[in-house]
Design a protein around this motif. Sequence first.
Motif, mmCIF file in Angstrom:
data_model
loop_
_atom_site.group_PDB
_atom_site.id
_atom_site.type_symbol
_atom_site.label_atom_id
_atom_site.label_comp_id
_atom_site.label_asym_id
_atom_site.label_seq_id
_atom_site.Cartn_x
_atom_site.Cartn_y
_atom_site.Cartn_z
ATOM 1 N N VAL A 513 0.847 -1.193 0.000
ATOM 2 C CA VAL A 513 0.000 0.000 0.000
ATOM 3 C C VAL A 513 0.884 1.244 0.000
ATOM 4 O O VAL A 513 1.742 1.400 0.872
ATOM 5 N N PRO A 514 0.692 2.146 -0.972
ATOM 6 C CA PRO A 514 1.489 3.373 -1.019
ATOM 7 C C PRO A 514 0.919 4.447 -0.094
ATOM 8 O O PRO A 514 -0.226 4.875 -0.241
ATOM 9 N N VAL A 515 1.720 4.878 0.872
ATOM 10 C CA VAL A 515 1.314 5.897 1.838
ATOM 11 C C VAL A 515 2.366 6.994 1.855
ATOM 12 O O VAL A 515 3.571 6.714 1.892
ATOM 13 N N ARG A 516 1.924 8.229 1.825
ATOM 14 C CA ARG A 516 2.830 9.387 1.940
ATOM 15 C C ARG A 516 2.532 10.125 3.240
ATOM 16 O O ARG A 516 1.375 10.502 3.503
ATOM 17 N N LEU A 517 3.570 10.313 4.074
ATOM 18 C CA LEU A 517 3.458 11.131 5.281
ATOM 19 C C LEU A 517 4.046 12.496 4.979
ATOM 20 O O LEU A 517 5.129 12.599 4.370
#
Length: 647
Positions: A513-517
Motif C-alpha cells: 500500500v502506497p502511503v505518503r506522510l
Amino acid sequence: MKPIYILFLICFSSATFAQNIQGEFDELVQAEKRAAAKKMRLQINPNTYNYDVVYHRLDLAVDPADQYISGEVTTKYIAKEDLSTVVFELSNDLTVSSVKQRGVSLAFSRSTNNEVIINLPEVQFMTELDSVSITYAGIPTSSGFGAFSATTHNGTPVLWTLSEPFGAMEWWPCKQDLNDKVDSIDVYITTPSNYTAVANGLEQSKVVVGSGNSKTHFHHGYPIPAYLIAIAVTNYAIYTQQAGLGTPESPFFPIVNYQYPETAATNTTSLAPTPSILNFFEATFVPYPFRNEKYGHAQFGWGGGMEHTTVSFMTAGNNGGYSRSLIAHEMAHQWFGDKVTCGSWKDIWLNEGFATYLASMVIEFLDGDAAFVSNKNSMITSITSQTSGAVYLTDTEALDVNRIFSSRLSYNKGAMVLNMLRYKLGNEVFLQGLRNYLNDPALAYAYAVTPDLQGHLEAVYGSSLQEFFNDWVYNQGYPVYAITAHNIGNGQAVVTINQTQSDASVNFFEMPVPVRLTGAGGLFQDYKLENTINGQQFIVNVPFTVTGVVFNIKKDIISKNGSATLGSASFELSELVGVYPNPTSSEINISLPNTIAFENCEVFNALGQKMGTYNSTQFTIDQLAVGMYSLVINTSEGSIHKNIIKK
C-alpha cells in the motif's frame, strides 16, 4: 476519435489530456465490440483439432467496388492423427467449386456449420505433411462492421477485412481457433491496376496480369493466427518512416503507411511519434517481433484500430489524423497479442490489458509523471464504477462479446493489474519477467494463458504470486482503504491500515500500500507498506513531525476513495507493539518503536504451558500444533501480551 499530435509537449492540462485519452480509448473499445459482435456465433470447432497448419497460399481476386471475392487457398498441414477427412471453416455464403490435392480433384461436402469437409483419397497418417487447394467465390456477408467490407472513402472504393475473433472464415477457408498458428503465408491479391493492395509481411512484387489488372504478392514469414491475416485495397498514398536504433542488435527497418490521399497530409503529421514509440517499446521490452519485414498502418473505414500483424488497420479522426493513443495501443499488440497471443478468449487481458498499459507507459515516457498519474486515475475511476468483475473470464463470459471486450475489466482493470505488478515487483524485475515471457520458446509466436505470465513473473520475483493473481485476476472487485497515522516520537510514526472489499469473492486484498506522510514546509516521505491483514500496524521512521497522510498519491493500486487521516490520540504501550501475520502458518514478526528495546518473546499454549522462548523479533513456530497461543513480549518498558492463531 480525437487525434492528439503531442510528442514532447503537453498543450493541455493533465486533466484535459486524460479526458481526451479516455475518450479516444472508450471509442476504440466500443468499435472493437461492434466489429466482433456478429462473429461470436461461432466458437471452438473441435473438427479442426486433428491437424496443424504450417502454410497458407492465398491467391485472391477482389475489386473494392464490389462486395465479392474469388480465389484459391492452398494449405499445407500436418496430421495430428490418422485422417480420412480434413475440415476447414468457410462461410456457407461462399461457394466452393473445387478441391484439389496435387492437381487431383477430391470429393468434398458442405456442412450446415460453415465447414468444407474434404474426403482424402487415402488415409493420411499421423505426422505426415500434405496439402489441399480450395477454389471458391461469392459475396461475403457483411452487415455494419463485417469481416469483409467494400465501401468508399471520399467517393473512392475501398475494401478491407477484419476477422477478430471468428470472422476469417467469412472470406477464406481456414482454421481459426486459438490453438494453431500458421508458420508462414503468401498472399497474392489481383485487383484493378489503379489500386494499391495491402497485406501482412513484405511486398515481394506487383505485376500486370490480364487487361487492366495487377497482382501484388506479400510474404509473411512469422507464425500468425487466422484472425490476424488481413487485406485492404484502395487508391492508397504510401508514406514510409524508419524505426530501429541503428545498431547491429537493432538495425533500421521500415514503417510503411498506407493512407487515403485526401487525408495523407494530416495523417503524416499525426504519424510523427510512431518511430519514437516503436523504439521505446524495443528498448523497454524486446526487439520488434517482425523486424525482418515491416511495421505500418493502413487506413480503413472502421471506427477504431486492429492490430493485424505488421500492419495495423487504423481509422483517422474527424480532422484526418490518427490519435497517438491509438497508434500506441495497436503497436503494443505486435508484442502482446501478435507475437504472444492469448490462448483463449478467457485470457483476453493478455492482449488488451497489455496494449492498454503499454499505451499508458507511452504517456509516462513522452508526457511525464503527472499525465501518467492522471491516466491511471481515469482507469481506476472506470474500474471502481461497479463493485464486481474479474479480469479473467468464466466459460460463459467468454461467449459474450460485451464481456470479452469490456473496457472496464479486460482493458482498464487488466492494465492496472499490470501496473500493480510493476509496483509490487519493482520496475526492473517486472520488465525482466515480461522479456522472459515474450522470449519463451514455448510462447513466442505461439499462444499463452494467464498461468504462463504468472510463472515468468514468479521466476524473477523469487516468490509465489498466487495470492495476488487469486485476488486481482481471478476474483472480483477491489478494496477500500481506511488509513490513519500517529506520531509516536523519536522520529517514528505508526500507520494503521484497514480495508473493506467491494465483492465477497475476496476476503482480503493483499498488496503493498502506497502511503505518503507529510510535514511542515512541504516535507514528505513515501512508504510501500506490505499489507497482509486487516488492522495491520506499521512503525515507520520519519525525519519530521507528521502533519498529514496521503494514500495512493501516484495511483499505483486499484482502490475506491477511502480515507487517510492523522490521529491525535496517544498510544498505550501494547498498541505500539504489533505481531504479524496473524493468523500464521509459520513465521512471526514483532514490530515495536525504536524507543523500546526488545528482550525476548515467550510463547504459551492454551493450557498455559510454555512452548518456547525466542530472542529475535522474527522467528518461526513450525513445530507447534494448530491452535491459539499467547505471546508475552518482554521489553525495556515492560511486558506486552498478544494472542495469535497457528493455522
